[in-house]
Design an enzyme around this catalytic site. Structure first.
Site, PDB file in Angstrom:
ATOM      1  N   SER A 119       0.875  -1.181   0.000  1.00 55.45           N
ATOM      2  CA  SER A 119       0.000   0.000   0.000  1.00 55.45           C
ATOM      3  C   SER A 119       0.906   1.223   0.000  1.00 55.45           C
ATOM      4  O   SER A 119       2.094   1.122   0.361  1.00 55.45           O
ATOM      5  CB  SER A 119      -0.835  -0.003   1.287  1.00 55.45           C
ATOM      6  N   TYR A 139      -2.602  -1.282  10.436  1.00 52.16           N
ATOM      7  CA  TYR A 139      -2.497  -1.418   8.972  1.00 52.16           C
ATOM      8  C   TYR A 139      -1.155  -0.873   8.477  1.00 52.16           C
ATOM      9  O   TYR A 139      -0.449  -1.524   7.700  1.00 52.16           O
ATOM     10  CB  TYR A 139      -3.665  -0.653   8.331  1.00 52.16           C
TER      11      TYR A 139
HETATM   12  P1  NAD Z   1     -11.486  -6.150  -0.250  1.00 53.08           P
HETATM   13  O1  NAD Z   1     -12.119  -6.015   1.098  1.00 53.08           O
HETATM   14  O2  NAD Z   1     -12.311  -5.919  -1.462  1.00 53.08           O
HETATM   15  O3  NAD Z   1     -10.801  -7.589  -0.394  1.00 53.08           O
HETATM   16  C1  NAD Z   1     -10.125  -8.218   0.664  1.00 53.08           C
HETATM   17  C2  NAD Z   1     -10.044  -9.692   0.386  1.00 53.08           C
HETATM   18  O4  NAD Z   1      -9.371 -10.326   1.486  1.00 53.08           O
HETATM   19  C3  NAD Z   1     -11.416 -10.363   0.265  1.00 53.08           C
HETATM   20  O5  NAD Z   1     -11.402 -11.346  -0.739  1.00 53.08           O
HETATM   21  C4  NAD Z   1     -11.584 -11.017   1.630  1.00 53.08           C
HETATM   22  O6  NAD Z   1     -12.471 -12.133   1.619  1.00 53.08           O
HETATM   23  C5  NAD Z   1     -10.160 -11.424   1.908  1.00 53.08           C
HETATM   24  N1  NAD Z   1      -9.936 -11.734   3.308  1.00 53.08           N
HETATM   25  C6  NAD Z   1     -10.110 -10.942   4.397  1.00 53.08           C
HETATM   26  N2  NAD Z   1      -9.853 -11.619   5.515  1.00 53.08           N
HETATM   27  C7  NAD Z   1      -9.498 -12.874   5.141  1.00 53.08           C
HETATM   28  C8  NAD Z   1      -9.120 -14.053   5.845  1.00 53.08           C
HETATM   29  N3  NAD Z   1      -9.065 -14.094   7.187  1.00 53.08           N
HETATM   30  N4  NAD Z   1      -8.821 -15.157   5.119  1.00 53.08           N
HETATM   31  C9  NAD Z   1      -8.908 -15.152   3.776  1.00 53.08           C
HETATM   32  N5  NAD Z   1      -9.252 -14.061   3.060  1.00 53.08           N
HETATM   33  C10 NAD Z   1      -9.541 -12.945   3.744  1.00 53.08           C
HETATM   34  O7  NAD Z   1     -10.243  -5.170  -0.215  1.00 53.08           O
HETATM   35  P2  NAD Z   1      -9.219  -4.622  -1.347  1.00 53.08           P
HETATM   36  O8  NAD Z   1      -9.309  -3.160  -1.297  1.00 53.08           O
HETATM   37  O9  NAD Z   1      -9.395  -5.328  -2.625  1.00 53.08           O
HETATM   38  O10 NAD Z   1      -7.850  -5.025  -0.661  1.00 53.08           O
HETATM   39  C11 NAD Z   1      -6.962  -5.992  -1.177  1.00 53.08           C
HETATM   40  C12 NAD Z   1      -5.562  -5.647  -0.720  1.00 53.08           C
HETATM   41  O11 NAD Z   1      -5.208  -4.382  -1.263  1.00 53.08           O
HETATM   42  C13 NAD Z   1      -5.409  -5.538   0.799  1.00 53.08           C
HETATM   43  O12 NAD Z   1      -4.172  -6.104   1.193  1.00 53.08           O
HETATM   44  C14 NAD Z   1      -5.392  -4.036   1.009  1.00 53.08           C
HETATM   45  O13 NAD Z   1      -4.692  -3.683   2.176  1.00 53.08           O
HETATM   46  C15 NAD Z   1      -4.671  -3.577  -0.238  1.00 53.08           C
HETATM   47  N6  NAD Z   1      -4.852  -2.163  -0.584  1.00 53.08           N
HETATM   48  C16 NAD Z   1      -6.097  -1.687  -0.865  1.00 53.08           C
HETATM   49  C17 NAD Z   1      -6.221  -0.343  -1.183  1.00 53.08           C
HETATM   50  C18 NAD Z   1      -7.530   0.267  -1.507  1.00 53.08           C
HETATM   51  O14 NAD Z   1      -7.604   1.495  -1.594  1.00 53.08           O
HETATM   52  N7  NAD Z   1      -8.585  -0.496  -1.719  1.00 53.08           N
HETATM   53  C19 NAD Z   1      -5.081   0.486  -1.207  1.00 53.08           C
HETATM   54  C20 NAD Z   1      -3.858  -0.059  -0.919  1.00 53.08           C
HETATM   55  C21 NAD Z   1      -3.737  -1.390  -0.605  1.00 53.08           C
END
Ligand code: NAD
Length: 260
Positions: A142, A155
């Site tokens: 991130s 986080y």
């Molecule tokens: P999201 O909530 O859409 O997806 C998260 C995924 O993780 C889902 O498939 C969920 O089921 C899974 N998950 C959560 N807990 C779990 C567990 N205990 N076991 C198995 N799976 C689990 O979120 P996203 O925004 O797509 O995030 C994905 C990654 O991207 C994360 O690591 C997040 O930190 C990172 N990220 C997101 C953003 C953003 O702005 N959305 C920015 C930077 C980084």
């Protein structure tokens, strides 16, 4: 170039992870998807990947809180699809609260899912990659792997940890045809971002609209959310042979956020 390889993507039932799985499948990569959610909805996504892209797609229900289930997920790829060539550590959760009010259990859960799970998955996947002399490990970090924001202590700590783990793994695997990189997105419009808006509003005493405009997009000079497809395209590039000399890197895709 990637046709016939096998990718394991954690947290791919939603958001960025699902976009990674679909983007790899589009390149002819067989995939193991993983994550929480409604069984019927997950099955729909899984079978759509198979029918749209003509690849094999399996679902692993591994909980990222459990080291043994994570190892089983990698084993599933190796036994059913022949290998775990590409490992994408992506599952992640968020919680927004001041440190003095941050629940201890939530701290432990975020460190486990956002950091330790990536270590467990790498530990399981690296032996096969070393034996085959080819591997790609891509960690969704991130912008918060590089800079901090208030009220996101767990986080930000986990994501800075992922940066260190990425560099360490890159050094350990550099002579085995394996690359290890982190993608550092800014704000991407996914359920993870949508869900944190009410708590951020509460912590900062703002309306939800003010949070979107003055907190989220305020950090991003382009004033636009990054899309999941853009993040996925970067992962496909990192997996390609053209990216074989890119390892141990933090790939920013953040609309200029950390340049400020
Ligand atoms: P999201 O909530 O859409 O997806 C998260 C995924 O993780 C889902 O498939 C969920 O089921 C899974 N998950 C959560 N807990 C779990 C567990 N205990 N076991 C198995 N799976 C689990 O979120 P996203 O925004 O797509 O995030 C994905 C990654 O991207 C994360 O690591 C997040 O930190 C990172 N990220 C997101 C953003 C953003 O702005 N959305 C920015 C930077 C980084």
């Amino acid at each position: 170039m990637l046709k016939g390889k096998v990718a394991v993507v954690t947290g791919s039932t939603s958001g960025i992870g699902l976009a990674y799985a679909r983007a790899f499948a589009k390149e002819g990569v067989n995939v193991v998807i993983n994550g929480l959610g409604d069984a019927a909805a997950i099955e729909k996504e899984r079978s759509a990947i198979e029918s749209e892209f003509g690849v094999k797609a399996l679902y692993s229900p591994a909980n990222m809180l459990k080291a043994d289930e994570i190892a089983d997920m990698v084993k599933l790829a190796e036994t059913e699809l022949g290998a775990c060539d590409i490992l994408v550590n992506n599952a992640g959760i968020q919680h927004v609260a001041p440190i003095e009010e941050f629940p201890i259990d939530t701290w432990n859960t975020i460190i486990a899912i956002n950091l330790s799970a990536a270590f467990f998955a790498m530990r399981a996947a690296i032996p096969g990659m070393k034996a085959r002399k080819w591997g790609r490990i891509i960690n969704t970090a991130s912008a918060h792997a590089l800079v901090a924001s208030p009220f996101k202590s767990a986080y930000v700590s986990a994501k800075h940890g992922i940066a260190g783990l990425t560099k360490t793994a890159a050094l350990e695997t550099a002579t085995f045809g394996i690359t290890v990189n982190a993608i550092c997105p800014g704000y991407v419009w996914t359920p993870l971002v949508e869900k944190q808006i009410p708590d951020t509003a509460k912590a900062r005493g703002m309306t939800e609209e003010e949070v979107k405009k003055n907190v989220l997009l305020a950090a991003q000079p382009t004033k636009e959310f990054v899309t999941v497809e853009e993040v996925a395209a970067l992962a496909v590039f990192l997996a390609s042979d053209n990216a074989r000399s890119i390892t141990g890197s933090m790939q920013q895709i953040d609309g200029g956020w950390v340049a400020e």
